[in-house]
Design a protein around this motif. Structure first.
Motif, PDB file in Angstrom:
ATOM      1  N   ILE A  77       0.835  -1.211   0.000  1.00 18.13           N
ATOM      2  CA  ILE A  77       0.000   0.000   0.000  1.00 18.13           C
ATOM      3  C   ILE A  77       0.869   1.260   0.000  1.00 18.13           C
ATOM      4  CG2 ILE A  77      -1.635   1.353   1.372  1.00 18.13           C
ATOM      5  CD1 ILE A  77      -2.822  -1.365   2.289  1.00 18.13           C
ATOM      6  N   ILE A  78       1.872   1.277   0.859  1.00 17.74           N
ATOM      7  CA  ILE A  78       2.756   2.446   0.954  1.00 17.74           C
ATOM      8  C   ILE A  78       3.503   2.667  -0.350  1.00 17.74           C
ATOM      9  CG2 ILE A  78       4.835   3.352   2.075  1.00 17.74           C
ATOM     10  CD1 ILE A  78       3.878   1.911   4.642  1.00 17.74           C
ATOM     11  N   THR A  79       3.998   1.583  -0.940  1.00 18.59           N
ATOM     12  CA  THR A  79       4.768   1.699  -2.183  1.00 18.59           C
ATOM     13  C   THR A  79       3.921   2.258  -3.313  1.00 18.59           C
ATOM     14  OG1 THR A  79       6.135  -0.187  -1.516  1.00 18.59           O
ATOM     15  CG2 THR A  79       6.204   0.446  -3.833  1.00 18.59           C
ATOM     16  N   LYS A  80       2.706   1.752  -3.443  1.00 21.60           N
ATOM     17  CA  LYS A  80       1.825   2.231  -4.524  1.00 21.60           C
ATOM     18  C   LYS A  80       1.413   3.692  -4.285  1.00 21.60           C
ATOM     19  CE  LYS A  80       0.037  -2.362  -5.624  1.00 21.60           C
ATOM     20  NZ  LYS A  80       1.069  -2.544  -6.649  1.00 21.60           N
ATOM     21  N   LYS A  81       1.237   4.064  -3.014  1.00 20.88           N
ATOM     22  CA  LYS A  81       0.903   5.453  -2.705  1.00 20.88           C
ATOM     23  C   LYS A  81       2.038   6.392  -3.082  1.00 20.88           C
ATOM     24  CE  LYS A  81       1.463   7.085   1.406  1.00 20.88           C
ATOM     25  NZ  LYS A  81       1.394   7.373   2.868  1.00 20.88           N
ATOM     26  N   ARG A  82       3.257   5.975  -2.815  1.00 21.48           N
ATOM     27  CA  ARG A  82       4.416   6.846  -3.041  1.00 21.48           C
ATOM     28  C   ARG A  82       4.944   6.776  -4.478  1.00 21.48           C
ATOM     29  NH1 ARG A  82       7.845   9.202  -4.729  1.00 21.48           N
ATOM     30  NH2 ARG A  82       9.731  10.108  -3.772  1.00 21.48           N
ATOM     31  N   PHE A  83       4.986   5.573  -5.067  1.00 19.76           N
ATOM     32  CA  PHE A  83       5.611   5.389  -6.380  1.00 19.76           C
ATOM     33  C   PHE A  83       4.620   5.048  -7.488  1.00 19.76           C
ATOM     34  CE2 PHE A  83       8.945   4.614  -3.282  1.00 19.76           C
ATOM     35  CZ  PHE A  83      10.043   5.239  -3.828  1.00 19.76           C
ATOM     36  N   GLY A  84       3.369   4.779  -7.126  1.00 18.09           N
ATOM     37  CA  GLY A  84       2.408   4.342  -8.128  1.00 18.09           C
ATOM     38  C   GLY A  84       2.692   2.919  -8.574  1.00 18.09           C
ATOM     39  N   ASN A  85       2.014   2.477  -9.613  1.00 15.13           N
ATOM     40  CA  ASN A  85       2.242   1.128 -10.157  1.00 15.13           C
ATOM     41  C   ASN A  85       3.349   1.187 -11.202  1.00 15.13           C
ATOM     42  OD1 ASN A  85       0.176  -0.240  -8.656  1.00 15.13           O
ATOM     43  ND2 ASN A  85      -1.333   0.749  -9.978  1.00 15.13           N
ATOM     44  N   THR A  86       4.562   1.466 -10.748  1.00 14.98           N
ATOM     45  CA  THR A  86       5.682   1.630 -11.668  1.00 14.98           C
ATOM     46  C   THR A  86       6.882   0.802 -11.225  1.00 14.98           C
ATOM     47  OG1 THR A  86       6.596   3.532 -10.475  1.00 14.98           O
ATOM     48  CG2 THR A  86       4.970   3.994 -12.213  1.00 14.98           C
ATOM     49  N   MET A  87       7.751   0.498 -12.203  1.00 15.41           N
ATOM     50  CA  MET A  87       9.017  -0.172 -11.911  1.00 15.41           C
ATOM     51  C   MET A  87      10.088   0.437 -12.797  1.00 15.41           C
ATOM     52  SD  MET A  87      10.499  -2.494 -10.023  1.00 15.41           S
ATOM     53  CE  MET A  87       9.069  -3.447  -9.479  1.00 15.41           C
ATOM     54  N   GLN A  88      11.109   1.018 -12.168  1.00 18.56           N
ATOM     55  CA  GLN A  88      12.236   1.567 -12.917  1.00 18.56           C
ATOM     56  C   GLN A  88      13.157   0.433 -13.344  1.00 18.56           C
ATOM     57  OE1 GLN A  88      14.244   4.722 -10.785  1.00 18.56           O
ATOM     58  NE2 GLN A  88      12.322   5.495  -9.949  1.00 18.56           N
ATOM     59  N   MET A  89      13.579   0.449 -14.599  1.00 24.85           N
ATOM     60  CA  MET A  89      14.431  -0.597 -15.143  1.00 24.85           C
ATOM     61  C   MET A  89      15.833  -0.054 -15.424  1.00 24.85           C
ATOM     62  SD  MET A  89      12.286  -3.112 -15.228  1.00 24.85           S
ATOM     63  CE  MET A  89      13.186  -4.321 -16.186  1.00 24.85           C
ATOM     64  N   LEU A 111      12.662  -8.332   5.187  1.00 23.10           N
ATOM     65  CA  LEU A 111      13.526  -7.156   5.203  1.00 23.10           C
ATOM     66  C   LEU A 111      13.029  -6.075   4.246  1.00 23.10           C
ATOM     67  CD1 LEU A 111      16.040  -5.634   6.041  1.00 23.10           C
ATOM     68  CD2 LEU A 111      17.325  -6.920   4.309  1.00 23.10           C
ATOM     69  N   ILE A 112      12.646  -6.467   3.038  1.00 23.67           N
ATOM     70  CA  ILE A 112      12.152  -5.497   2.060  1.00 23.67           C
ATOM     71  C   ILE A 112      10.924  -4.762   2.613  1.00 23.67           C
ATOM     72  CG2 ILE A 112      11.036  -5.274  -0.201  1.00 23.67           C
ATOM     73  CD1 ILE A 112      12.957  -7.541  -1.142  1.00 23.67           C
ATOM     74  N   CYS A 113      10.016  -5.507   3.174  1.00 21.18           N
ATOM     75  CA  CYS A 113       8.808  -4.886   3.746  1.00 21.18           C
ATOM     76  C   CYS A 113       9.149  -4.001   4.934  1.00 21.18           C
ATOM     77  CB  CYS A 113       7.808  -5.972   4.146  1.00 21.18           C
ATOM     78  SG  CYS A 113       7.147  -6.929   2.760  1.00 21.18           S
ATOM     79  N   ALA A 114      10.079  -4.438   5.770  1.00 17.88           N
ATOM     80  CA  ALA A 114      10.480  -3.648   6.933  1.00 17.88           C
ATOM     81  C   ALA A 114      11.092  -2.319   6.499  1.00 17.88           C
ATOM     82  CB  ALA A 114      11.473  -4.433   7.786  1.00 17.88           C
ATOM     83  N   TYR A 115      11.947  -2.348   5.504  1.00 16.16           N
ATOM     84  CA  TYR A 115      12.541  -1.110   5.004  1.00 16.16           C
ATOM     85  C   TYR A 115      11.470  -0.163   4.447  1.00 16.16           C
ATOM     86  CZ  TYR A 115      17.592  -2.176   5.188  1.00 16.16           C
ATOM     87  OH  TYR A 115      18.888  -2.423   5.593  1.00 16.16           O
ATOM     88  N   ARG A 116      10.485  -0.719   3.737  1.00 18.28           N
ATOM     89  CA  ARG A 116       9.444   0.139   3.177  1.00 18.28           C
ATOM     90  C   ARG A 116       8.603   0.785   4.273  1.00 18.28           C
ATOM     91  NH1 ARG A 116      10.141   2.758   0.083  1.00 18.28           N
ATOM     92  NH2 ARG A 116      10.286   1.435  -1.777  1.00 18.28           N
ATOM     93  N   LEU A 117       8.299   0.032   5.333  1.00 17.28           N
ATOM     94  CA  LEU A 117       7.555   0.611   6.456  1.00 17.28           C
ATOM     95  C   LEU A 117       8.389   1.676   7.168  1.00 17.28           C
ATOM     96  CD1 LEU A 117       5.901  -2.573   8.015  1.00 17.28           C
ATOM     97  CD2 LEU A 117       4.970  -1.014   6.319  1.00 17.28           C
ATOM     98  N   PHE A 118       9.686   1.468   7.208  1.00 14.00           N
ATOM     99  CA  PHE A 118      10.598   2.390   7.882  1.00 14.00           C
ATOM    100  C   PHE A 118      10.785   3.676   7.089  1.00 14.00           C
ATOM    101  CE2 PHE A 118      15.092   3.771   8.535  1.00 14.00           C
ATOM    102  CZ  PHE A 118      14.975   4.181   9.861  1.00 14.00           C
TER     103      PHE A 118
END
Length: 371
Positions: free
Chosen positions: A63-75, A282-289
C-alpha cells in the motif's frame, strides 16, 4: 569534518544484534501501529519475532509503495567495463588472487555493448568495474561517461570509492548516481574478507557516501552483501546509515539494494544464510521504515522470487544482466563476477511486470547533454 563514522561508533555490533533478537511480538505490534516507525521499531520489524506478522507487513508495504511510487518499476541494465582488480576479496570472482583472464573494454567495445543495451529499451545504465585505479581510474571513467552520456538519460557507477573532488569531476560529466556497498558493517569480519588492497580500509569505504553527499551527487545507493555476517544487524546499520545521510544531505535521493552471496569461480559459502522469507521480511520492513527510499532487486534472485516481490515494495530492478566485461556482445564467454539467477530476456520481464499491472519505466530523471 564530521561523518557517519561518528554515529557508527556509538552502536556496538554485539549490542545491536542482541537488541534485535530480544524484540517481542508486542514490539512488532507497536511498530506496525506507527505511521513512521523509529530505528528501534525497525529492529522489531526485522527480528525473528516479526515472522508471524509477515503477511500484514507485506500488505502495508504494498500500500505504501503504490501510494508513493504508483504502479511503476524503474528498469536499469549493468554494463561491466573491466574485471581488473587490485583487491583481494574472498567472495568475488574478480579478486586479485583469482587466476582469470583480465579484460578492460576499449571505446569501440563500450559502444558495441551500448548498442545492444539501448536496443533493449534501457535508458538507465549502471557502469561496473573492478577496483583497479591504474587501469580503470577516474580518467577511464570520465572517458566512458563522455562516450555514452548522449545515449542514456541516467548514468550510474559501481566502482572503487573515490575522493570528493574526483566525484565532482564525474558529476560534471553527467554522472547521476553512485552505488557503494559497505559489504558488511562488522568491522572485524570486513577485514577478514578484504585482507589486501585499498578496499581493506574499512572506514574509507564507510565514509564514501559522505564524500558523495558533499560532492552533490543526485543519488546514492547503499547496501550490504548478505551472507558475510548476520543480515539483521547489517540491515540495521544500513538503515542507520540511510537515516544519517538523509538528514545530512537532504537534497540527495537514496536507494537500497539487497545482494545475497552468489556462487562464483573460487566460491565462498555464506556464513549466515538468508532465506527468501527473510528477504521478503527485510524489504517490507525497510518500506515501512522509509516510504521514500528506492528499493532495488537484481538478477541475483531467481525468476519466481522476483515475480512475487515486485508488488511488495521493490521500485527498481535490472533485467538480462551480464556480470562480465563485454558480456552482451563483445565477449560473452569472459568470466562472470558472480552467477546470475534470473536469465530471462528483457522483453519477458517487461511483459511479466505489465501482466501484474505495473508500468515499466526506463528512466526517472534526465540531464540534457545535447549541444
Amino acid at each position: 569534518m564530521s561523518s557517519f563514522r561518528d554515529t557508527f561508533e556509538k552502536y556496538p555490533w554485539a549490542h545491536v544484534l542482541e537488541s534485535i533478537m530480544d524484540k517481542t511480538s508486542n514490539d512488532v505490534i507497536r511498530a506496525l501501529e506507527k505511521p513512521k516507525p523509529s530505528q528501534e521499531d525497525l529492529k522489531a520489524l526485522i527480528a525473528p519475532a516479526a515472522k508471524p506478522f509477515l503477511e500484514e507487513m507485506a500488505q502495508k508495504s504494498s500500500i505504501i509503495t503504490k501510494k508513493r511510487f504508483g504502479n511503476t518499476m524503474q528498469m536499469f541494465a549493468p554494463m561491466y567495463l573491466s574485471n581488473e582488480c587490485q583487491n583481494i576479496c574472498t567472495y568475488c570472482g574478480f579478486s586479485f588472487t583469482n587466476k582469470i583472464p583480465r579484460r578492460t573494454l576499449t571505446d569501440a567495445e563500450i559502444l558495441k555493448e551500448v548498442g545492444y543495451i539501448k536496443n533493449k529499451g534501457f535508458d538507465h545504465i549502471l557502469l561496473v568495474t573492478g577496483e583497479a585505479n591504474a587501469t580503470v581510474g577516474v580518467s577511464y571513467l570520465k572517458n566512458a561517461i563522455q562516450l555514452i552520456r548522449n545515449h542514456f538519460s541516467n548514468i550510474s557507477i559501481e566502482v572503487q570509492p573515490l575522493d570528493q573532488d574526483e566525484y565532482e569531476l564525474l558529476i560534471d560529466e553527467g554522472l547521476y548516481a553512485v552505488l557503494v556497498y559497505q559489504e558488511t558493517y562488522h568491522e572485524m569480519e570486513y577485514k577478514k574478507h578484504h585482507p589486501k588492497g585499498k578496499k581493506s580500509n574499512f572506514f574509507y569505504r564507510l565514509e564514501t557516501p559522505d564524500r558523495l553527499g558533499r560532492a552533490g551527487v543526485h543519488k546514492i545507493g547503499l547496501g550490504a552483501l548478505f551472507g558475510l555476517e548476520d543480515w539483521r544487524a547489517d540491515s540495521f546499520f544500513t538503515a542507520l546509515h540511510l537515516s544519517y545521510l538523509k538528514k545530512t544531505y537532504w537534497r540527495t535521493k537514496f536507494s537500497i539494494s539487497f545482494p545475497r552471496l552468489r556462487p562464483f569461480s573460487g566460491g565462498l559459502e555464506p556464513k549466515v544464510a538468508m532465506t527468501d522469507r527473510d528477504l521478503v521480511q527485510l524489504i517490507c520492513a525497510y518500506r515501512l521504515f522509509d516510504e521514500d527510499v528506492e528499493l532495488s532487486i537484481s538478477t541475483r534472485e531467481n525468476e519466481k522470487f522476483r515475480d512475487h516481490i515486485v508488488n511488495l515494495g521493490i521500485t527498481s530492478m535490472s533485467a538480462e544482466s551480464k556480470t562480465n566485461p563485454g558480456g552482451y556482445v563483445v565477449d560473452k564467454q569472459s568470466l562472470d563476477q558472480f552467477e546470475i539467477s534470473d536469465e530471462r530476456p528483457t522483453e519477458e520481464i517487461a511483459t511479466m511486470l505489465r501482466n501484474q499491472g505495473i508500468d515499466v519505466v526506463w528512466k526517472d530523471w534526465e540531464n540534457n547533454w545535447a549541444k
